[in-house]
Design an enzyme around this catalytic site. Structure first.
Site, PDB file in Angstrom:
ATOM      1  N   HIS A   1       0.804  -1.295   0.089  1.00 43.41           N
ATOM      2  CA  HIS A   1      -0.037  -0.040  -0.061  1.00 43.41           C
ATOM      3  C   HIS A   1       1.066   1.381   0.005  1.00 43.41           C
ATOM      4  O   HIS A   1       0.736   2.217  -0.799  1.00 43.41           O
ATOM      5  CB  HIS A   1      -1.101   0.222   1.356  1.00 43.41           C
ATOM      6  CG  HIS A   1      -1.951  -0.787   0.834  1.00 43.41           C
ATOM      7  ND1 HIS A   1      -3.119  -0.481   0.130  1.00 43.41           N
ATOM      8  CD2 HIS A   1      -2.638  -2.023   1.611  1.00 43.41           C
ATOM      9  CE1 HIS A   1      -4.127  -1.400   0.292  1.00 43.41           C
ATOM     10  NE2 HIS A   1      -3.745  -2.178   1.131  1.00 43.41           N
TER      11      HIS A   1
ATOM     12  N   LEU B   1       3.948   1.803  -0.846  1.00 43.10           N
ATOM     13  CA  LEU B   1       4.829   2.009  -1.969  1.00 43.10           C
ATOM     14  C   LEU B   1       3.977   2.143  -3.349  1.00 43.10           C
ATOM     15  O   LEU B   1       4.604   2.650  -4.247  1.00 43.10           O
ATOM     16  CB  LEU B   1       5.632   0.435  -2.459  1.00 43.10           C
ATOM     17  CG  LEU B   1       6.636  -0.029  -1.567  1.00 43.10           C
ATOM     18  CD1 LEU B   1       7.023  -1.271  -2.009  1.00 43.10           C
ATOM     19  CD2 LEU B   1       7.881   1.114  -1.589  1.00 43.10           C
TER      20      LEU B   1
ATOM     21  N   ASN C   1       3.488 -16.760 -19.133  1.00 44.13           N
ATOM     22  CA  ASN C   1       4.523 -17.922 -18.789  1.00 44.13           C
ATOM     23  C   ASN C   1       4.856 -18.779 -19.881  1.00 44.13           C
ATOM     24  O   ASN C   1       5.942 -18.808 -19.883  1.00 44.13           O
ATOM     25  CB  ASN C   1       3.739 -18.666 -17.569  1.00 44.13           C
ATOM     26  CG  ASN C   1       4.950 -19.700 -17.232  1.00 44.13           C
ATOM     27  OD1 ASN C   1       5.788 -19.153 -16.357  1.00 44.13           O
ATOM     28  ND2 ASN C   1       4.766 -20.894 -17.254  1.00 44.13           N
TER      29      ASN C   1
ATOM     30  N   GLY D   1      11.419 -12.134 -14.323  1.00 44.99           N
ATOM     31  CA  GLY D   1      10.213 -12.827 -13.800  1.00 44.99           C
ATOM     32  C   GLY D   1      10.576 -12.688 -12.271  1.00 44.99           C
ATOM     33  O   GLY D   1      11.628 -12.922 -11.868  1.00 44.99           O
TER      34      GLY D   1
ATOM     35  N   LEU E   1       5.827 -14.726  -9.045  1.00 47.31           N
ATOM     36  CA  LEU E   1       4.836 -14.541  -8.416  1.00 47.31           C
ATOM     37  C   LEU E   1       3.538 -15.038  -9.319  1.00 47.31           C
ATOM     38  O   LEU E   1       2.465 -15.282  -8.820  1.00 47.31           O
ATOM     39  CB  LEU E   1       4.517 -13.286  -7.969  1.00 47.31           C
ATOM     40  CG  LEU E   1       5.570 -12.835  -6.956  1.00 47.31           C
ATOM     41  CD1 LEU E   1       5.387 -11.285  -6.490  1.00 47.31           C
ATOM     42  CD2 LEU E   1       5.529 -13.560  -5.740  1.00 47.31           C
TER      43      LEU E   1
END
Length: 505
Positions: free
Chosen positions: A273, A275, A388, A446, A449
């Protein structure tokens, strides 16, 4: 036996010990009774020998000249008064049997066969009773050889009654032992089963704990062995008490772990939040400066561009972390009808635009497939899987997004024919910050996540996610429960049509 249950081992041990005891007792009983009965036969044999000797002394011919017939005649002393049925008598002289015969059940004198006569020659002289088997209709006999004139006299009594009595005794003992073993086996099974019930309850407690989801989330480890089964004065009670202490330590460790995870999640959520605002400011000021109209040095313009791109990348990472934190906190996602065909089509369309050098294909069913969920997050999961495949496979790789459904579930699969995922990380690809760079080529960085977000979003929709990978074929499968009342889609704009599409963007 190592695979047998404790209950079975105890019952078998008890029955085996009783069987051994029955064998020993039965053997001792038979030997003892046989000894007593044999003593009585020997006493009767002694009396019969005395009567036969008296009769033989009254007949001088028995001590001198003997007949030479091939079939020896029956000696008269066999049938003297007082002799019982079956009494046997013989006279041996010069190494041959001169007289031989026995008294049958009707009191008649009967000769012996040649084989039975030959058997009598093996009897030892000395007055000590011994047992021989004459075979035929006579069977076993108890005989004794005593001196009579210039030869020897043999007197014998049958052992048929003794053998019959022993056979009856063995049958009775065997029947009683078998009955006792059956009763003892049943009783020991019931007793052992009752005695091991506390152990069964302890095992059930351990089994209940093993089925609890201890790997994540708040864990209320309230399962304990009952106090009655945790008495330290008994063997099973000591096991139960030890399990309770172990469960207490596990509960404390899980609580400490969850407390630490909660702090980390709170930190990640708060940091994400916090950042977002400075990152937006950095990006905004960099863009504003670059578009101010004033001519900037080439290196300054390049630096501002890099600041903007890195701010965009950091913002994406922060958004991913914030989404994961919200999923960990169990925040409810939107619950609207979502038509998956339109959603998958839109995701493939975006992937074509982002990577025209890949061979993109789309395979949709002819009917609408509707689920209930958050359209934006579901779109993000499909986009993450396509991204991906785009990032970790070389140009020209064929990537196919397919949608299928049965009566209860919908399945979205993303398949590529790239180099595959390293087997060492295949089992952990849905964990955070795990990347398969060892085996899959990559054109850009990457964070590890993307697949964690896929797993988190699908789990929040009560679905499952799976992956299969070998060199030349990697398949990600998303499974979602179907909406029982389909309605208008709230998903992203659909790509018209179904079936397989070409790779042209």
């Amino acid at each position: 036996m190592s695979r047998w249950t404790l209950r079975k081992r105890l019952v078998v041990a008890v029955v085996t010990l009783l069987a051994l005891a029955a064998v020993v007792i039965g053997f001792a009983s038979v030997v003892s009774v046989r000894s007593v009965l044999l003593g009585r036969v020997d006493a009767q044999l002694t009396a019969a020998t005395t009567r036969s000797s008296g009769a033989a002394e009254e007949r001088p011919g028995y001590g001198g000249t003997f007949p030479q017939e091939s079939q020896p005649p029956v000696p008269e002393f066999v049938g003297v008064p007082g002799q019982s049925a079956g009494t046997l008598g013989a006279i041996i002289a010069g190494g041959a049997v001169r007289y031989a015969g026995y008294l049958d059940d009707a009191g008649n004198l009967r000769p012996l066969t040649t084989g039975q006569v030959a058997t009598l020659l093996s009897v030892s002289l000395g007055g000590t009773p011994e047992s021989i088997d004459l075979g035929g209709n006579l069977g076993s006999y108890r005989v004794v050889a005593v001196e009579a004139g210039s030869g020897a006299m043999i007197v014998g009594l049958p052992l048929a009654d003794l053998e019959f009595t022993l056979g009856q005794l063995i049958a009775v003992i065997s029947g009683i032992a078998l009955g006792v073993l059956l009763l003892a086996g049943g009783a020991s099974y019931l007793i052992v089963r009752l005695a091991l019930r506390p152990l069964d309850r302890v095992a059930k407690t351990a089994s209940d704990v093993s089925e609890l989801p201890l790997d994540r989330g708040e864990v209320a480890l309230a399962v304990r062995v009952p106090d009655d089964d945790a008495d330290p004065n008994t063997e099973v009670g000591r096991v139960g008490a030890s399990i309770n202490r172990m469960l207490g330590h596990i509960a404390a460790a899980l609580s400490a772990r969850q407390s630490s995870e909660n702090k980390v999640r709170t930190f990640v959520s708060d940091a994400s939040h916090e950042l977002r605002t400075p990152l937006a400011s950095i990006r905004g000021y960099a863009e504003l400066t670059r578009r101010s109209g004033e001519e900037l040095p080439e290196d300054a313009s390049y630096a501002l561009g890099r600041i903007e791109s890195e701010a965009v990348r950091m913002t994406a990472i922060v958004e991913d972390l914030l989404l994961l934190a919200r999923l960990d906190e169990g925040r409810e996602l939107a619950r609207d009808p979502v038509e998956l065909g339109a959603l998958v089509s839109a995701a493939v369309s975006d992937a074509r635009a982002a990577a025209p050098d890949h061979d993109w294909h789309l395979d949709l069913p002819p009917r609408d497939i509707v689920v209930t969920g958050d359209a934006q997050r579901l779109f993000q999961t499909v986009a993450n899987l396509l991204g991906n495949a785009r990032v970790h496979t070389p140009a020209g790789t064929r990537v196919t997004a397919a949608l299928q459904a049965d009566d209860t579930t919908a399945r979205i699969t993303v398949t590529d024919n790239g180099p595959g995922i390293d087997a060492a990380v295949l089992g952990s690809v849905f964990e955070r910050f795990v990347r398969g760079d060892v085996s899959r080529q990559r054109a850009s960085g990457g964070t590890g996540l993307g697949l964690a977000i896929v797993a988190g979003v699908i789990d929040a929709h009560a679905g499952t996610v799976a992956v299969e990978s070998v060199p030349g074929r990697t398949v990600f499968t998303l499974t979602l429960p179907l909406d029982t009342a389909p309605s208008t889609s709230h998903g992203p704009p659909a790509v018209t049509g179904h079936s397989t599409s070409s790779a042209t963007p």
